[in-house]
Design a protein around this motif. Sequence first.
Motif, PDB file in Angstrom:
ATOM      1  N   TYR A 245       0.845  -1.190   0.000  1.00 36.83           N
ATOM      2  CA  TYR A 245       0.000   0.000   0.000  1.00 36.83           C
ATOM      3  C   TYR A 245       0.884   1.245   0.000  1.00 36.83           C
ATOM      4  O   TYR A 245       1.893   1.303   0.717  1.00 36.83           O
ATOM      5  N   VAL A 247       1.393   4.966   1.101  1.00 39.19           N
ATOM      6  CA  VAL A 247       0.925   5.976   2.053  1.00 39.19           C
ATOM      7  C   VAL A 247       2.021   7.022   2.216  1.00 39.19           C
ATOM      8  O   VAL A 247       3.188   6.785   1.889  1.00 39.19           O
ATOM      9  N   ALA A 296      -1.943  -3.653   5.455  1.00 38.79           N
ATOM     10  CA  ALA A 296      -2.764  -2.490   5.813  1.00 38.79           C
ATOM     11  C   ALA A 296      -2.404  -2.001   7.213  1.00 38.79           C
ATOM     12  O   ALA A 296      -2.311  -0.787   7.454  1.00 38.79           O
ATOM     13  N   PHE A 320      -9.433   0.569   5.657  1.00 37.37           N
ATOM     14  CA  PHE A 320      -8.316   0.929   4.780  1.00 37.37           C
ATOM     15  C   PHE A 320      -8.244  -0.033   3.594  1.00 37.37           C
ATOM     16  O   PHE A 320      -8.051   0.390   2.452  1.00 37.37           O
ATOM     17  N   HIS A 324      -8.745   0.798  -0.450  1.00 39.15           N
ATOM     18  CA  HIS A 324      -7.629   0.589  -1.374  1.00 39.15           C
ATOM     19  C   HIS A 324      -7.747  -0.764  -2.087  1.00 39.15           C
ATOM     20  O   HIS A 324      -6.760  -1.404  -2.408  1.00 39.15           O
TER      21      HIS A 324
END
Length: 325
Positions: A245, A247, A296, A320, A324
């Motif tokens: 992911y 971020v 996550a 989350f 996503h």
Amino acid sequence: MSRPVLCFGEALIDFHGEGRDDHGFARHFVPFAGGAPANVAVAAARLGAGARFAGMLGEDRFGDFLLAHLREAGVGTDDVVRTGEANTALAFVTLDAAGERSFSFYRPPAADLLFRAQHFRDRTFDGLGVFHVCSNSLTEAGIAAATLEGMQRAHRAGALVSFDLNLRPALWSSGRDPLDHVWPVLHLADVVKLSAEELAWLAVDGEEATLDRLWRGRTRLLVVTDGPRAMRWFHPDAEGELPAYAVDTVDSTGAGDAFVGGLLCRLAELDNHAGMLDRLVGKLPYLHEVLRYAAACGALCASRQGSFTAMPSDAEARAFMDAHA
């Protein structure tokens, strides 16, 4: 209902630098409860697992601070021992512009290193689902022996054993080669988590040879994370890759521990019997969902400051993932 997750080893105070003077030094440091195994215990507790921590704290205000924060996070502390023979360990954390951290440790001497096998309670391993350790409890002979004994006792109790290398070279004395002490622990672990840098460090004879050596022990699942890059997973008969992911990283201090906490929380939900990990790898959609959940947790933690304080809840992790997908 999942069985408990017990995390063993260090708990320490992470002092995070804030502000900068004209020379680039932090103007002041703010204490956060931390330590890799303690972080994992808090992560698992926040996610809803029955999490416990085993280790030794000093009979000082920092030990009081850690004990209070563990309990506040819902972590069981019946296996925490206190000592007046050494102080609680400290670490000063400096973050760069990308949120990547560097550590200055005040350890040894430290209370966590004085834990011995006899400090485990007679009932410590009863009904246990997962026993988790990292290499920070291998840096000195006494605590290393306690770590190995704990892993063996966990196996005899029918628990899954997890190892996160979490290598901190500054904690190892010049006369103690980490490789010599890491491999016996790797061979006792059912689940191993490494960073890409740690896999490269281990793979002195090449990655394939290193994996072959790993499979000679108990390990049935290896997960290798690489920050914002794709994670890889390995089993003796299969392997795969999943995207990470993306971020905005604020503080990466506890991100790997949050990942491990998420992974162990989900593994503790499964029937803990022989061949469970082999069957898990045979169900790739479910395995990928478990790894996405762990990722996550790590990503959410990296987007916040602190260690204990940055760990997400189950609801946050699932929201989350949905956002996503």
